[in-house]
Design a protein around this motif. Structure first.
Motif, short mmCIF file in Angstrom:
data_model
loop_
_atom_site.label_atom_id
_atom_site.label_comp_id
_atom_site.label_asym_id
_atom_site.label_seq_id
_atom_site.Cartn_x
_atom_site.Cartn_y
_atom_site.Cartn_z
N ASP A 54 0.88 -1.18 0.00
CA ASP A 54 0.00 0.00 0.00
C ASP A 54 0.91 1.22 0.00
O ASP A 54 1.22 1.78 1.04
CB ASP A 54 -0.91 -0.04 1.23
CG ASP A 54 -1.87 1.14 1.28
OD1 ASP A 54 -1.95 1.90 0.29
OD2 ASP A 54 -2.54 1.30 2.31
N GLN A 55 1.33 1.63 -1.18
CA GLN A 55 2.43 2.58 -1.32
C GLN A 55 2.20 3.90 -0.59
O GLN A 55 3.07 4.37 0.11
CB GLN A 55 2.73 2.82 -2.79
CG GLN A 55 3.29 1.58 -3.45
CD GLN A 55 3.49 1.75 -4.93
OE1 GLN A 55 3.16 2.79 -5.49
NE2 GLN A 55 4.02 0.74 -5.57
N GLN A 56 1.05 4.52 -0.73
CA GLN A 56 0.85 5.82 -0.09
C GLN A 56 0.80 5.72 1.42
O GLN A 56 1.53 6.41 2.12
CB GLN A 56 -0.44 6.46 -0.59
CG GLN A 56 -0.25 7.26 -1.86
CD GLN A 56 -1.49 8.06 -2.17
OE1 GLN A 56 -2.61 7.58 -2.01
NE2 GLN A 56 -1.30 9.27 -2.64
N ASP A 57 -0.07 4.87 1.93
CA ASP A 57 -0.22 4.79 3.39
C ASP A 57 1.00 4.17 4.06
O ASP A 57 1.38 4.58 5.15
CB ASP A 57 -1.48 4.02 3.76
CG ASP A 57 -2.74 4.86 3.58
OD1 ASP A 57 -2.63 6.10 3.52
OD2 ASP A 57 -3.82 4.27 3.48
N SER A 58 1.63 3.19 3.43
CA SER A 58 2.80 2.55 4.03
C SER A 58 3.94 3.55 4.22
O SER A 58 4.55 3.62 5.28
CB SER A 58 3.28 1.38 3.17
OG SER A 58 2.32 0.38 3.13
N ALA A 59 4.22 4.31 3.18
CA ALA A 59 5.30 5.30 3.26
C ALA A 59 4.96 6.37 4.29
O ALA A 59 5.82 6.77 5.08
CB ALA A 59 5.54 5.93 1.89
N ARG A 60 3.71 6.84 4.31
CA ARG A 60 3.31 7.87 5.27
C ARG A 60 3.46 7.36 6.70
O ARG A 60 4.03 8.04 7.56
CB ARG A 60 1.85 8.29 5.03
CG ARG A 60 1.36 9.35 6.02
CD ARG A 60 -0.14 9.63 5.85
NE ARG A 60 -0.97 8.45 5.89
CZ ARG A 60 -1.33 7.79 6.99
NH1 ARG A 60 -0.89 8.19 8.18
NH2 ARG A 60 -2.12 6.73 6.92
N ARG A 61 2.98 6.15 6.95
CA ARG A 61 3.08 5.59 8.30
C ARG A 61 4.54 5.43 8.72
O ARG A 61 4.90 5.73 9.86
CB ARG A 61 2.37 4.24 8.37
CG ARG A 61 0.87 4.35 8.34
CD ARG A 61 0.24 2.98 8.48
NE ARG A 61 -1.19 3.06 8.36
CZ ARG A 61 -1.89 2.50 7.38
NH1 ARG A 61 -1.29 1.78 6.46
NH2 ARG A 61 -3.19 2.63 7.34
N ALA A 62 5.37 4.95 7.82
CA ALA A 62 6.79 4.76 8.13
C ALA A 62 7.46 6.10 8.43
O ALA A 62 8.25 6.22 9.37
CB ALA A 62 7.49 4.06 6.98
N MET A 63 7.13 7.13 7.67
CA MET A 63 7.72 8.45 7.91
C MET A 63 7.22 9.05 9.22
O MET A 63 7.96 9.77 9.90
CB MET A 63 7.42 9.40 6.74
CG MET A 63 8.12 9.01 5.44
SD MET A 63 9.91 8.87 5.61
CE MET A 63 10.14 7.17 5.11
N GLU A 64 5.99 8.74 9.60
CA GLU A 64 5.49 9.20 10.90
C GLU A 64 6.27 8.54 12.04
O GLU A 64 6.60 9.18 13.03
CB GLU A 64 4.00 8.90 11.03
CG GLU A 64 3.14 9.79 10.16
CD GLU A 64 1.68 9.39 10.14
OE1 GLU A 64 1.32 8.32 10.67
OE2 GLU A 64 0.87 10.16 9.57
N VAL A 65 6.58 7.26 11.88
CA VAL A 65 7.40 6.56 12.88
C VAL A 65 8.78 7.22 12.96
O VAL A 65 9.28 7.50 14.05
CB VAL A 65 7.51 5.06 12.54
CG1 VAL A 65 8.59 4.39 13.38
CG2 VAL A 65 6.18 4.37 12.74
N LEU A 66 9.38 7.48 11.82
CA LEU A 66 10.70 8.13 11.79
C LEU A 66 10.64 9.52 12.43
O LEU A 66 11.52 9.89 13.21
CB LEU A 66 11.20 8.22 10.35
CG LEU A 66 12.59 8.81 10.17
CD1 LEU A 66 13.64 7.98 10.90
CD2 LEU A 66 12.92 8.92 8.68
N TYR A 67 9.59 10.28 12.13
CA TYR A 67 9.40 11.60 12.71
C TYR A 67 9.36 11.53 14.24
O TYR A 67 10.03 12.31 14.93
CB TYR A 67 8.10 12.20 12.16
CG TYR A 67 7.70 13.51 12.78
CD1 TYR A 67 8.32 14.70 12.40
CD2 TYR A 67 6.69 13.56 13.72
CE1 TYR A 67 7.94 15.90 12.96
CE2 TYR A 67 6.30 14.76 14.29
CZ TYR A 67 6.92 15.94 13.90
OH TYR A 67 6.55 17.13 14.47
N LEU A 68 8.60 10.58 14.75
CA LEU A 68 8.52 10.43 16.20
C LEU A 68 9.86 9.98 16.79
O LEU A 68 10.27 10.47 17.84
CB LEU A 68 7.43 9.41 16.58
CG LEU A 68 6.00 9.87 16.36
CD1 LEU A 68 5.03 8.72 16.61
CD2 LEU A 68 5.66 11.07 17.24
#
Length: 100
Positions: A54-68
């Motif tokens: 799920d390219q859009q949501d997967s990348a967004r979720r991963a970047m949110e984890v990195l941000y935190l």
């Protein structure tokens, strides 16, 4: 000296943002995200992997984890104590091996 690796271990085990480590572990498993933060005393490395299904949501979720991870993590005192014990045990074990 071991201070930076000790701190990185404590951060990784402290959870992310307002979320405890158990909640983070469930979120990561549910969304097929994995990260590993390591330190060898001279460099810090953060590896982040996620599913491309799920390219859009997967990348967004991963970047949110990195941000935190990068800016919104507080060290849990219990995680710091665990990291200190682990570091001490590893150090004592290596000293025994050297004495040998």
């Amino acid at each position: 000296t071991g201070v930076l690796p000790l701190g990185m271990n404590a951060i990784v085990e402290s959870g992310l943002g307002e979320h405890d480590s158990a909640t983070v572990a469930r979120y990561l498993a549910l969304h097929e995200i994995d990260y590993c933060a390591t330190c060898d005393g001279e460099t810090v490395s953060i590896d982040l992997t996620f599913s491309s299904a799920d390219q859009q949501d997967s990348a967004r979720r991963a970047m949110e984890v990195l941000y935190l991870l990068l800016g919104h993590t507080e060290v849990d005192p219990r995680a710091l104590k665990r990291a200190q014990r682990s570091h001490r045990t590893e150090y004592e074990s290596s000293m025994k091996t050297l004495e040998g």
